[in-house]
Each structure stands twice: as structure tokens, then as C-alpha cells.
Scaffold this motif. Structure first.
Motif, PDB file in Angstrom:
ATOM      1  N   ILE B  75      -6.799   3.980  -8.808  1.00  9.23           N
ATOM      2  CA  ILE B  75      -7.779   4.025  -7.804  1.00  9.23           C
ATOM      3  C   ILE B  75      -8.881   4.745  -8.807  1.00  9.23           C
ATOM      4  CG2 ILE B  75      -8.454   4.390  -5.563  1.00  9.23           C
ATOM      5  CD1 ILE B  75      -5.385   4.954  -4.936  1.00  9.23           C
ATOM      6  N   SER B  76     -10.133   4.029  -8.906  1.00 10.61           N
ATOM      7  CA  SER B  76     -10.962   4.478  -9.995  1.00 10.61           C
ATOM      8  C   SER B  76     -11.851   5.585  -9.147  1.00 10.61           C
ATOM      9  CB  SER B  76     -12.011   3.271 -10.300  1.00 10.61           C
ATOM     10  OG  SER B  76     -12.687   3.076  -9.243  1.00 10.61           O
ATOM     11  N   SER B  77     -12.190   5.670  -7.797  1.00 14.36           N
ATOM     12  CA  SER B  77     -12.805   6.737  -7.488  1.00 14.36           C
ATOM     13  C   SER B  77     -12.304   7.029  -6.125  1.00 14.36           C
ATOM     14  CB  SER B  77     -14.286   6.667  -7.538  1.00 14.36           C
ATOM     15  OG  SER B  77     -15.075   7.607  -6.984  1.00 14.36           O
ATOM     16  N   LEU B  78     -11.670   7.806  -5.535  1.00 12.65           N
ATOM     17  CA  LEU B  78     -10.834   8.132  -4.541  1.00 12.65           C
ATOM     18  C   LEU B  78     -11.760   8.174  -3.247  1.00 12.65           C
ATOM     19  CD1 LEU B  78      -7.563   9.943  -5.501  1.00 12.65           C
ATOM     20  CD2 LEU B  78      -7.668   8.012  -3.902  1.00 12.65           C
ATOM     21  N   GLN B  79     -11.704   7.537  -2.285  1.00  9.69           N
ATOM     22  CA  GLN B  79     -12.534   7.579  -1.061  1.00  9.69           C
ATOM     23  C   GLN B  79     -11.531   8.334   0.085  1.00  9.69           C
ATOM     24  OE1 GLN B  79     -15.829   6.605  -1.231  1.00  9.69           O
ATOM     25  NE2 GLN B  79     -14.948   6.568  -3.477  1.00  9.69           N
ATOM     26  N   SER B  80     -12.108   8.831   1.210  1.00  9.35           N
ATOM     27  CA  SER B  80     -11.210   9.566   1.885  1.00  9.35           C
ATOM     28  C   SER B  80     -10.336   8.580   2.803  1.00  9.35           C
ATOM     29  CB  SER B  80     -12.053   9.935   3.285  1.00  9.35           C
ATOM     30  OG  SER B  80     -12.792   8.947   3.767  1.00  9.35           O
ATOM     31  N   GLU B  81     -10.606   7.329   2.747  1.00 12.26           N
ATOM     32  CA  GLU B  81      -9.548   6.346   3.252  1.00 12.26           C
ATOM     33  C   GLU B  81      -8.369   6.048   2.479  1.00 12.26           C
ATOM     34  OE1 GLU B  81     -12.789   5.879   2.759  1.00 12.26           O
ATOM     35  OE2 GLU B  81     -13.363   3.881   2.249  1.00 12.26           O
ATOM     36  N   ASP B  82      -8.497   6.514   1.114  1.00 13.06           N
ATOM     37  CA  ASP B  82      -7.125   6.250   0.299  1.00 13.06           C
ATOM     38  C   ASP B  82      -6.381   7.048   0.208  1.00 13.06           C
ATOM     39  OD1 ASP B  82     -10.118   5.180  -2.257  1.00 13.06           O
ATOM     40  OD2 ASP B  82      -9.229   3.834  -0.542  1.00 13.06           O
ATOM     41  N   PHE B  83      -6.351   8.132   0.782  1.00 16.76           N
ATOM     42  CA  PHE B  83      -5.123   9.012   1.053  1.00 16.76           C
ATOM     43  C   PHE B  83      -4.299   8.547   1.860  1.00 16.76           C
ATOM     44  CE2 PHE B  83      -7.011  12.359  -1.636  1.00 16.76           C
ATOM     45  CZ  PHE B  83      -8.546  12.293  -1.454  1.00 16.76           C
ATOM     46  N   ALA B  84      -2.995   8.052   1.004  1.00 20.85           N
ATOM     47  CA  ALA B  84      -1.893   7.221   1.662  1.00 20.85           C
ATOM     48  C   ALA B  84      -0.693   7.349   0.860  1.00 20.85           C
ATOM     49  CB  ALA B  84      -2.511   6.046   1.922  1.00 20.85           C
ATOM     50  N   VAL B  85       0.345   6.688   1.367  1.00 20.70           N
ATOM     51  CA  VAL B  85       1.524   6.417   0.383  1.00 20.70           C
ATOM     52  C   VAL B  85       1.380   5.026  -0.159  1.00 20.70           C
ATOM     53  CG1 VAL B  85       4.083   6.521   0.252  1.00 20.70           C
ATOM     54  CG2 VAL B  85       2.714   8.173   1.870  1.00 20.70           C
ATOM     55  N   TYR B  86       1.673   4.775  -1.359  1.00 27.58           N
ATOM     56  CA  TYR B  86       1.627   3.905  -2.258  1.00 27.58           C
ATOM     57  C   TYR B  86       2.971   3.260  -2.657  1.00 27.58           C
ATOM     58  CZ  TYR B  86      -3.333   4.321  -1.883  1.00 27.58           C
ATOM     59  OH  TYR B  86      -4.574   4.440  -1.349  1.00 27.58           O
ATOM     60  N   TYR B  87       3.363   2.112  -2.605  1.00 33.06           N
ATOM     61  CA  TYR B  87       4.645   1.597  -3.024  1.00 33.06           C
ATOM     62  C   TYR B  87       4.470   0.323  -3.796  1.00 33.06           C
ATOM     63  CZ  TYR B  87       6.642   4.437   1.044  1.00 33.06           C
ATOM     64  OH  TYR B  87       7.107   4.964   1.989  1.00 33.06           O
ATOM     65  N   CYS B  88       5.336   0.407  -4.861  1.00 30.76           N
ATOM     66  CA  CYS B  88       5.445  -0.832  -5.575  1.00 30.76           C
ATOM     67  C   CYS B  88       6.579  -1.403  -5.130  1.00 30.76           C
ATOM     68  CB  CYS B  88       5.458  -0.642  -7.182  1.00 30.76           C
ATOM     69  SG  CYS B  88       6.882   0.399  -7.672  1.00 30.76           S
ATOM     70  N   GLN B  89       6.492  -2.826  -5.406  1.00 30.71           N
ATOM     71  CA  GLN B  89       7.733  -3.893  -5.015  1.00 30.71           C
ATOM     72  C   GLN B  89       7.903  -5.113  -6.163  1.00 30.71           C
ATOM     73  OE1 GLN B  89       6.914  -6.646  -2.045  1.00 30.71           O
ATOM     74  NE2 GLN B  89       8.990  -6.690  -1.211  1.00 30.71           N
ATOM     75  N   GLN B  90       9.092  -5.254  -6.417  1.00 29.67           N
ATOM     76  CA  GLN B  90       9.282  -6.241  -7.479  1.00 29.67           C
ATOM     77  C   GLN B  90       9.509  -7.484  -6.478  1.00 29.67           C
ATOM     78  OE1 GLN B  90      12.175  -8.184  -8.017  1.00 29.67           O
ATOM     79  NE2 GLN B  90      13.665  -6.846  -6.731  1.00 29.67           N
ATOM     80  N   SER B  91       9.191  -8.696  -7.087  1.00 29.78           N
ATOM     81  CA  SER B  91       9.505  -9.961  -6.224  1.00 29.78           C
ATOM     82  C   SER B  91       9.945 -10.900  -7.353  1.00 29.78           C
ATOM     83  CB  SER B  91       8.189 -10.519  -5.627  1.00 29.78           C
ATOM     84  OG  SER B  91       7.084 -10.573  -6.592  1.00 29.78           O
TER      85      SER B  91
END
Lengths: 117, 109
Positions: B75-91
Motif C-alpha cells: 500500500i503505497s501511501s496509507l489512507q485512514s480507510e486502509d487500516f484493517a486486517v489483510y488476508y492472502c488466499q491461494q486458489s
């Protein structure tokens, strides 16, 4: 606009049953495979079950196999999850999610299931 | 079953800074890797699929890279709305499960 709305969650005692529903709109529901995914505070996201568009292929996570049953009614644009023999560890927010070739492209907001005596 | 591992568990970042999240697969998943953003009370959102393709409507500040067993979400420049939990998933594997990593929480520093 694609919408998925889950309902049916609630508080249930260990060993009890609950049926979750997911109402779909804004797309041709009968053309898509669907999934149930749950989120627990300790374990993050966990895939629960998959059903293809015609209900021909159904799969379950080992943790729920034999206790949960996924189904769908394409005429009603609805997805279901029948949960029996519920355990404490089934406590989670349950999401329905539309499957694409490359992941789950739309999700509902989830419904909370709490298993506790 | 393919095991997905994410690092770090928590990332503290100031608004405007860059965030780099990592995801590893226990075996090659080629480019069959997706990233999701999850916020409390909201529907999870697909950000990236096929390791580097942004989903519809996702801002350009989100980018994904990698293939095989190592992947990165930036995430190149974090915005306030980007604060969250991020998950990766393989398909990659069929039949399911398409397994998730344990998540990275991006919090305000």
C-alpha cells in the motif's frame, strides 16, 4: 449492484442447530458457485463449504464435515448452511461469498453465530 | 493442504507511509493468489487477484507482486480507510479448500 445478505445467526447452546441463509441479488445467482467462510478472532478467515452453481459439487472443511450441510435454491436466489451438533469452536461471523475463477469477488457483511451455554 | 503464512502479524504505520505485507505458500501456487481487506462490521473486499491484478474499483495505491511461494501486498501511501486486517488466499488447488493466511493487521502508528 451485487448484494449478499446473510441472516439466521444467533446464540445457540452446544449441541444445538442453526440454519443460516444468504439472499443474493444484482447478478445471475444460478450461474455462480458459492461459499461459506467464517471468521473467528483467534483463527482469522476459514473456508467452511463450497457449492457449485447446480449443486452437483459440494465440499466441506474437515472441521465441519458431517455436521454442516450447504444447499441452494436458485429459484429463490438463496444459499443456505444447516449447522448441527454445534460446538464452542464454531462461534464466528459467517459470510457467504461468491466464487470467481480467481477468488471470492463479493461477500456479504456476515452473521454472528455464538455457541455457548 | 497448502498452508499460507503471513508476516508480520501486526504492522504499525503512519498515514501517508508505505506498508509492505508478505505472504508465503507451503508449495507453489503459481500466480493463484488473492488479497482481501477485512474491516469490522463490513463485507470483506477482494483487492488483488492473480497475485497482481487489482479488482474492480480498487485504488492504484494497492499493488500485488510475486509468484510461486512468495507474495507481497504494498500500500503505497496509507489512507485512514486502509487500516484493517489483510488476508492472502491461494486458489491453486482443486477441489477446495482455498486456504487463507492468518492475516496481517495494519494499525495506526
Amino acid at each position: 449492484e451485487v448484494q449478499l445478505v446473510e441472516f439466521g445467526g444467533g446464540l445457540v447452546q452446544p449441541g444445538g442447530s442453526l440454519r443460516l441463509s444468504c439472499a443474493a441479488s444484482g447478478f445471475t445467482f444460478s450461474s455462480y458457485s458459492m461459499n461459506w467462510v467464517r471468521q473467528t478472532p483467534g483463527k482469522g478467515l476459514e473456508w467452511v463449504s463450497y457449492i457449485d452453481s447446480s449443486s452437483s459439487f459440494i465440499y466441506y472443511a474437515d472441521s465441519v464435515k458431517g455436521r454442516f450441510t450447504i444447499s441452494r435454491d436458485n429459484a429463490k436466489n438463496s444459499l443456505y448452511l444447516q449447522m448441527n451438533s454445534l460446538r464452542d469452536e464454531d462461534t464466528a461471523v459467517y459470510y457467504c461469498a461468491r466464487a470467481s475463477r480467481d477468488g471470492y469477488d463479493f461477500w456479504g457483511q456476515g452473521t454472528l453465530v455464538t455457541v455457548s451455554s | 493442504e497448502i498452508v499460507m503464512t503471513q508476516s508480520p502479524a501486526t504492522l504499525s504505520v503512519s498515514p501517508g507511509e508505505r506498508a509492505t505485507l508478505s505472504c508465503w505458500a507451503s508449495q507453489s501456487v503459481s500466480s493463484n493468489l488473492a488479497w482481501y481487506q477485512v474491516k469490522p462490521g463490513q463485507a470483506p473486499r477482494l483487492l488483488i487477484y492473480r497475485a497482481s491484478t487489482r479488482a474492480t474499483g480498487i485504488p492504484a495505491r494497492f499493488s500485488g507482486s510475486g509468484s510461486g511461494t512468495e507474495f507481497t501486498l504494498t500500500i503505497s501511501s496509507l489512507q485512514s480507510e486502509d487500516f484493517a486486517v489483510y488476508y492472502c488466499q491461494q486458489s491453486k488447488n482443486w477441489p477446495p479448500p482455498w486456504t487463507f493466511g492468518q492475516g496481517t493487521k495494519v494499525e495506526i502508528k
